[in-house]
Enzyme design. Structure first.
Site, PDB file in Angstrom:
ATOM      1  N   LYS A 117       0.824  -1.216   0.000  1.00 10.20           N
ATOM      2  CA  LYS A 117       0.000   0.000   0.000  1.00 10.20           C
ATOM      3  C   LYS A 117       0.853   1.260   0.000  1.00 10.20           C
ATOM      4  O   LYS A 117       0.459   2.271  -0.571  1.00 10.20           O
ATOM      5  CB  LYS A 117      -1.006  -0.009   1.155  1.00 10.20           C
ATOM      6  CG  LYS A 117      -2.086  -1.044   0.941  1.00 10.20           C
ATOM      7  CD  LYS A 117      -3.391  -0.715   1.613  1.00 10.20           C
ATOM      8  CE  LYS A 117      -4.452  -1.703   1.117  1.00 10.20           C
ATOM      9  NZ  LYS A 117      -5.666  -1.731   1.896  1.00 10.20           N
ATOM     10  N   LYS A 199      -3.876 -10.810  -5.981  1.00 17.82           N
ATOM     11  CA  LYS A 199      -5.201 -10.997  -5.383  1.00 17.82           C
ATOM     12  C   LYS A 199      -6.229 -10.018  -5.966  1.00 17.82           C
ATOM     13  O   LYS A 199      -5.871  -8.917  -6.398  1.00 17.82           O
ATOM     14  CB  LYS A 199      -5.124 -10.890  -3.860  1.00 17.82           C
ATOM     15  CG  LYS A 199      -5.159  -9.499  -3.294  1.00 17.82           C
ATOM     16  CD  LYS A 199      -5.568  -9.504  -1.814  1.00 17.82           C
ATOM     17  CE  LYS A 199      -5.743  -8.082  -1.331  1.00 17.82           C
ATOM     18  NZ  LYS A 199      -6.416  -7.925  -0.078  1.00 17.82           N
ATOM     19  N   LYS A 202     -10.580  -4.622  -4.037  1.00 13.67           N
ATOM     20  CA  LYS A 202     -11.604  -3.642  -4.393  1.00 13.67           C
ATOM     21  C   LYS A 202     -11.017  -2.293  -4.789  1.00 13.67           C
ATOM     22  O   LYS A 202     -11.692  -1.483  -5.412  1.00 13.67           O
ATOM     23  CB  LYS A 202     -12.665  -3.502  -3.300  1.00 13.67           C
ATOM     24  CG  LYS A 202     -12.186  -3.100  -1.922  1.00 13.67           C
ATOM     25  CD  LYS A 202     -13.372  -2.934  -0.972  1.00 13.67           C
ATOM     26  CE  LYS A 202     -13.317  -3.769   0.283  1.00 13.67           C
ATOM     27  NZ  LYS A 202     -12.152  -3.616   1.165  1.00 13.67           N
TER      28      LYS A 202
HETATM   29  N1  AQP Z   1      -8.988 -11.682  -3.138  1.00 11.27           N
HETATM   30  C1  AQP Z   1      -9.416 -12.121  -1.968  1.00 11.27           C
HETATM   31  N2  AQP Z   1      -9.674 -13.440  -1.795  1.00 11.27           N
HETATM   32  C2  AQP Z   1     -10.132 -13.890  -0.591  1.00 11.27           C
HETATM   33  N3  AQP Z   1     -10.318 -13.096   0.486  1.00 11.27           N
HETATM   34  C3  AQP Z   1     -10.065 -11.773   0.355  1.00 11.27           C
HETATM   35  N4  AQP Z   1     -10.154 -10.732   1.197  1.00 11.27           N
HETATM   36  C4  AQP Z   1      -9.784  -9.605   0.574  1.00 11.27           C
HETATM   37  N5  AQP Z   1      -9.451  -9.881  -0.707  1.00 11.27           N
HETATM   38  C5  AQP Z   1      -9.607 -11.228  -0.876  1.00 11.27           C
HETATM   39  C6  AQP Z   1     -10.611 -10.837   2.576  1.00 11.27           C
HETATM   40  O1  AQP Z   1     -11.668  -9.923   2.766  1.00 11.27           O
HETATM   41  C7  AQP Z   1     -11.628  -9.470   4.125  1.00 11.27           C
HETATM   42  C8  AQP Z   1     -11.742  -7.988   4.203  1.00 11.27           C
HETATM   43  O2  AQP Z   1     -10.721  -7.332   3.573  1.00 11.27           O
HETATM   44  P1  AQP Z   1     -10.506  -5.774   3.848  1.00 11.27           P
HETATM   45  O3  AQP Z   1     -11.391  -4.967   3.009  1.00 11.27           O
HETATM   46  O4  AQP Z   1     -10.610  -5.473   5.287  1.00 11.27           O
HETATM   47  O5  AQP Z   1      -9.049  -5.573   3.418  1.00 11.27           O
HETATM   48  P2  AQP Z   1      -8.244  -6.134   2.242  1.00 11.27           P
HETATM   49  O6  AQP Z   1      -7.773  -7.508   2.579  1.00 11.27           O
HETATM   50  O7  AQP Z   1      -7.195  -5.112   1.993  1.00 11.27           O
HETATM   51  O8  AQP Z   1      -9.294  -6.237   1.032  1.00 11.27           O
HETATM   52  P3  AQP Z   1      -9.225  -5.522  -0.348  1.00 11.27           P
HETATM   53  O9  AQP Z   1     -10.443  -5.921  -1.131  1.00 11.27           O
HETATM   54  O10 AQP Z   1      -7.922  -5.759  -1.016  1.00 11.27           O
HETATM   55  O11 AQP Z   1      -9.398  -4.027   0.072  1.00 11.27           O
HETATM   56  P4  AQP Z   1      -8.541  -2.776  -0.312  1.00 11.27           P
HETATM   57  O12 AQP Z   1      -8.492  -2.783  -1.820  1.00 11.27           O
HETATM   58  O13 AQP Z   1      -9.297  -1.639   0.256  1.00 11.27           O
HETATM   59  O14 AQP Z   1      -7.209  -2.967   0.322  1.00 11.27           O
HETATM   60  C9  AQP Z   1     -10.329  -9.990   4.743  1.00 11.27           C
HETATM   61  O15 AQP Z   1     -10.636 -11.117   5.532  1.00 11.27           O
HETATM   62  C10 AQP Z   1      -9.523 -10.384   3.546  1.00 11.27           C
HETATM   63  O16 AQP Z   1      -8.619 -11.418   3.838  1.00 11.27           O
END
Ligand code: AQP
Length: 335
Positions: A117, A199, A202
């Protein structure tokens, strides 16, 4: 919340940083719903975490409310689970400060998410982004949870949470439950549709890389039809076939079919047919969620009622752990 004393407790929060993706759904949210009968569940929207990346205030406010509605639409049941908004439970920030002082700079520097990040937002490498894992440790440890259901990307943060808890327990006396991650064999690493070694996220700048839970059927079908695969045109799971492996995993979770059954279903067929089938299975799974979501979002009074009831309930659990910690550290109790 039902009185379910004998059940083990789980806790997990998710950031309202945009519309949840199919990755968030399969790795976390779908499981949150499934676990509700077996465990005493504590779920939250991690809006404090979300400001580690710049948010525009009006849009952020809307995203928090819509994310809350979407989680209810997916099936988080406020009668069964505690489901709160993190910023409304001040013990999270208070505990995070204390835990910051029991977390080493070197540990935080090794976190993959911080490295990724900070590389993606070079103009805003703020201290919150760096100390994000100690706030996450607070989110978990405040509730004495045995398990934390998360996707694979969060495993490193849970390891750090365990280290912080063990360090505090060893410095004083047993205080925190040392939690274990609950990572599903399938669905915990859903990949980007455009770069299947990465991965699905969002905040990806390429909208074709992720399927959001509120995408229209046309958008979902378009994204799957464009998904990056390989040139072999044979549907089977194998090392190096990242795009197809990812689509097979998604299809398997949508239909309940195992990989052998999927290979059989698509024997002699090309990737075109397979991609359409995966897309249609996702459209069908999301249809009722999207319908529920629209109804819930229109009922703002109900949403407000849910989160304003859950915040004090969460606070009353969290406050007990925080008080114990403050006392052990040596702060004077409030009279
Ligand atoms: N690609 C993924 N596959 C499986 N699990 C996933 N998680 C995120 N991406 C995947 C799981 O979703 C939960 C919440 O995630 P978060 O929003 O708190 O943070 P993150 O992991 O940083 O998710 P994003 O979508 O990648 O968000 P941004 O883009 O905002 O950083 C967690 O349990 C995570 O493991």
């Amino acid at each position: 919340m039902e009185s379910i004393e004998k059940k083990k407790r789980i806790v997990s929060l998710i950031q309202p940083t945009g519309v949840f993706t199919l990755g968030n759904y399969l790795g976390a949210l779908k499981r949150f719903v499934e676990l509700q009968d077996e465990y005493e569940c504590v779920y939250g929207l991690a809006d404090l975490h979300a400001i580690t990346v710049r948010q525009e205030a009006a849009a952020f406010r809307k995203t928090i409310l819509s994310s809350y509605a979407l989680m209810l639409a997916i099936g988080i049941d406020p009668q069964k689970s505690l489901f709160f908004i993190q910023s409304q439970v001040p013990e999270h920030s208070q505990m995070a400060w204390v835990l910051n002082c029991y977390t080493q700079f070197g540990e935080l520097s090794r976190m993959t998410q911080f490295k990724d990040k900070s590389a993606a937002h070079t103009d805003n490498v703020n201290a919150g982004l760096f100390t994000y894992p100690s706030l996450m440790a607070a989110d978990i440890l405040l509730y004495n949870a045995e398990y934390v259901p998360v996707g694979h990307d969060q495993k490193q943060h849970i390891e750090l949470t365990r280290n912080i808890a063990e360090r505090f327990n060893a410095t004083y006396s047993p205080t925190f439950v040392v939690p274990e991650p609950l990572i599903a064999a399938k669905g915990s690493r859903i990949k980007s549709l455009q770069n299947p070694t990465k991965k699905m996220s969002k905040s990806d700048e390429n909208v074709n890389a992720f399927v959001s839970l509120l995408d229209s059927p046309d958008d979902i079908m378009r994204k799957f039809k464009r998904a990056v695969t390989d040139s072999e045109a044979k549907v089977y799971c194998a090392e190096g076939k990242d795009g197809i492996n990812n689509l097979m995993e998604i299809y398997s979770l949508m239909t309940g079919l195992d990989f052998a059954a999927i290979e059989k279903e698509f024997e002699g067929k090309g990737y075109g047919d397979f991609k359409v089938a995966v897309g249609e299975s996702v459209v069908e799974k999301l249809r009722p969620i999207q319908e529920n979501y629209k109804k819930l979002l229109a009922d703002k009074a109900y949403l407000e009622d849910c989160f304003s009831k859950s915040a004090p309930e969460a606070s009353s659990i969290a406050r007990k752990t925080l008080s114990k910690v403050m006392k052990k550290v040596g702060f004077l109790p409030k009279k």
